[in-house]
Design a protein around this motif. Structure first.
Motif, PDB file in Angstrom:
ATOM      1  N   PHE A  65     -10.196  -5.703  58.793  1.00  0.00           N
ATOM      2  CA  PHE A  65     -10.536  -4.861  60.061  1.00  0.00           C
ATOM      3  C   PHE A  65     -10.591  -5.632  61.129  1.00  0.00           C
ATOM      4  N   GLY A  66      -9.634  -6.662  61.163  1.00  0.00           N
ATOM      5  CA  GLY A  66      -9.383  -7.775  62.548  1.00  0.00           C
ATOM      6  C   GLY A  66      -8.021  -7.444  63.132  1.00  0.00           C
ATOM      7  N   ASP A  67      -7.601  -8.415  63.928  1.00  0.00           N
ATOM      8  CA  ASP A  67      -6.491  -8.237  64.652  1.00  0.00           C
ATOM      9  C   ASP A  67      -5.104  -8.597  63.733  1.00  0.00           C
ATOM     10  N   MET A 438      -9.336  11.965  57.446  1.00  0.00           N
ATOM     11  CA  MET A 438      -8.751  11.002  58.019  1.00  0.00           C
ATOM     12  C   MET A 438      -7.495  10.569  57.121  1.00  0.00           C
ATOM     13  N   THR A 439      -6.499   9.673  58.211  1.00  0.00           N
ATOM     14  CA  THR A 439      -5.633   8.615  57.266  1.00  0.00           C
ATOM     15  C   THR A 439      -5.889   7.435  57.416  1.00  0.00           C
ATOM     16  N   ALA A 440      -5.144   6.712  56.298  1.00  0.00           N
ATOM     17  CA  ALA A 440      -5.575   5.038  56.234  1.00  0.00           C
ATOM     18  C   ALA A 440      -5.450   4.477  57.655  1.00  0.00           C
ATOM     19  N   ARG A 441      -4.388   4.955  58.367  1.00  0.00           N
ATOM     20  CA  ARG A 441      -4.060   4.305  59.536  1.00  0.00           C
ATOM     21  C   ARG A 441      -5.201   4.505  60.824  1.00  0.00           C
ATOM     22  N   ASP A 442      -5.764   6.041  60.403  1.00  0.00           N
ATOM     23  CA  ASP A 442      -6.670   6.226  61.420  1.00  0.00           C
ATOM     24  C   ASP A 442      -7.795   5.406  61.310  1.00  0.00           C
ATOM     25  N   LEU A 443      -8.207   5.287  60.151  1.00  0.00           N
ATOM     26  CA  LEU A 443      -9.290   4.580  59.648  1.00  0.00           C
ATOM     27  C   LEU A 443      -9.324   2.966  60.172  1.00  0.00           C
ATOM     28  N   THR A 444      -8.134   2.469  60.264  1.00  0.00           N
ATOM     29  CA  THR A 444      -8.197   1.081  60.520  1.00  0.00           C
ATOM     30  C   THR A 444      -7.723   0.885  61.947  1.00  0.00           C
ATOM     31  N   ALA A 445      -7.727   2.113  62.706  1.00  0.00           N
ATOM     32  CA  ALA A 445      -7.307   1.638  64.068  1.00  0.00           C
ATOM     33  C   ALA A 445      -8.275   1.115  64.830  1.00  0.00           C
ATOM     34  N   ARG A 446      -8.220   0.336  65.667  1.00  0.00           N
ATOM     35  CA  ARG A 446      -9.118  -0.599  66.597  1.00  0.00           C
ATOM     36  C   ARG A 446     -10.091   0.522  67.543  1.00  0.00           C
ATOM     37  N   ALA A 447      -9.530   1.327  67.930  1.00  0.00           N
ATOM     38  CA  ALA A 447     -10.141   2.378  69.023  1.00  0.00           C
ATOM     39  C   ALA A 447     -10.480   3.604  68.454  1.00  0.00           C
TER      40      ALA A 447
END
Length: 447
Positions: A65-67, A438-447
């Motif tokens: 969950f970083g950059d 949610m989707t996986a990509r929504d979950l890991t989005a930074r904002a």
């Protein structure tokens, strides 16, 4: 139908609408706890060294969950190692299912753009496959030197990723067989960086098994139950059940077994004794100088797992009942702040560890394989008195004594703070609590 094929069919046919609501809730809890411990462990040396050595190129999957991003197999490898690095992740089925399943599912789901509902279904597929293997052998794998998380985890992750990829029954069975041939993990490496590495390799193996099966790779679809197959190869006693029908999908293990959420970042074999010690010192405060000896009553199996009797690092102390008792008296807690090299090496901690005596029993709890009916702590004082804690049958966080929602949130927030995460804990916790929408990509989005 062979066991391997039967599990392949179960995985292929499982769908979100077949997952019991309570099973989905438990799976969400597994995602919450694992992602918390993953973030908490992301700065550990094991994670840094593995990341530097793999040097993954950019990819679709998020690292802790970083950059940074990486291809899904490498992300799963690194993230699962981080999730298990502090030994703070959940427990069930004689191992740590979520620390393998969640990183594998999350990384591959980011690659595929999967929905949260599909991720939860994949988790249940992996958990039930793991449980089906677990129930077929009453022997204790640790006593043969095996780490169950590495062995069962590779197969469970393969099943989870096969479900995520929506493989048919034949290919799902092949993925499971491929996972079985990648199973590994030696107990001798407990207390070192290699223990969390077991979880990382199992998560990586699960993704690769499903991808290879999807691409047409072959494997034996009786690899689990064959006389030279997985179950017999790992069995401590050679009395494994290779012939009975699979219960996966009819007798939901996730509902009966659940997840134990750890209250302390140490081996689960220490938790009942820690509960006893902390209750004892809360009611009868004891100074270090008053202690003559500390007697800990646990099972012979727990004693075997807790192999480090005079640790000098935080990693080694996670597998030391002596350290946990000393920390309980000195700090009145056993937490992330105590599991540091500096704290473990303190002279008062080192001295107190030498005063711990372990008494073992071979009488095991039939409902908690390998554990005594209860664990207990007694402190013999220099003035001749003895104070003893109330025996503990189930650790705080066990499914029968679950953490409250607030305690789960507080642990998650503490983990994000320990991992110096810039993501607000409340925001990420809310996303995970709503994972199915949610989707996986929504979950890991930074904002």
């Amino acid at each position: 139908m062979t066991l391997t094929r039967s599990l392949g069919r179960f995985v292929a046919e499982l769908s979100p609408n077949r997952v019991p609501e309570e099973a989905a809730r438990i799976a969400r809890m597994g995602f919450i706890d694992t992602i918390g411990t993953m973030i908490a462990g992301r700065h550990e040396d094991s994670v840094r060294i593995l990341t530097e050595t793999l040097a993954p190129a950019g990819g679709p999957a998020t690292l802790t969950f970083g950059d940074r991003h990486a291809p899904a197999p490498e992300a799963a490898w690194i993230n699962a190692t981080a999730a298990h690095a502090l030994d703070y992740d959940d427990v069930a089925l004689r191992g740590h299912p979520s620390t393998v399943l969640v990183p594998a599912i999350l990384a591959e789901a980011e690659h595929l753009g999967s929905s949260g509902a599909d991720m939860i279904t994949a988790y249940v597929a992996g958990y039930e496959t793991w449980a089906e293997l677990f129930r077929r052998d009453t022997g204790l794998l640790h006593q043969k030197g095996w780490h169950p998380t590495g062995l069962y985890g590779a197969v469970g992750a393969a099943a989870a990723c096969a479900r995520l990829r929506k493989l048919d029954a034949e290919k799902a069975a092949i993925a499971i067989a491929l996972g079985a041939s990648q199973s590994a993990g030696l107990m001798a490496n407990f207390g070192t960086m290699t223990k969390p590495f077991h979880a990382g390799r199992a998560a990586h193996a699960g993704i690769m098994a499903a991808r290879l099966a999807d691409a047409g790779f072959t494997a034996s679809t009786d690899a689990l139950e064959h006389p030279q197959g997985f179950l017999h190869a790992i069995s401590p006693t050679g009395t494994e059940d290779r012939v009975s029908e699979s219960r996966a999908g009819t007798d939901w293990a996730i509902l009966s077994q659940g997840l134990g959420i750890k209250k302390y970042p140490t081996c689960y074999c220490t938790h009942r004794a820690i509960d006893c010690m902390l209750d004892l010192v809360a009611s009868s405060p004891i100074a270090t100088g008053e202690v003559e000896t500390i007697t800990v009553s646990i099972s012979d199996y727990f004693s075997t797992v807790l192999r480090n009797h005079q640790p000098d690092t935080g990693l080694a102390a996670k597998f030391s009942i002596e350290f946990c008792m000393a920390s309980g008296i000195v700090a009145r807690r056993v937490g992330l702040h105590e599991l540091t090299d500096d704290f473990v090496r303190r002279p008062d901690i080192q001295a107190l560890m030498r005063r711990v005596e372990i008494v073992t029993t071979t009488e095991h709890d039939p409902d908690l394989p390998g554990a005594a009916a209860r664990d207990q702590v007694a402190i013999n004082l220099k003035d001749g008195r003895t104070v003893a804690g109330e025996p503990v049958a189930r650790a705080t966080g066990h499914p029968s004594r679950p953490l409250t929602d607030q305690q789960l949130h507080d642990k998650f927030a503490d983990c994000l703070q320990a991992g110096r995460s810039p993501i607000p804990a409340d925001m990420l916790f809310h996303r995970l609590a709503s994972l199915q929408s949610m989707t996986a990509r929504d979950l890991t989005a930074r904002a």
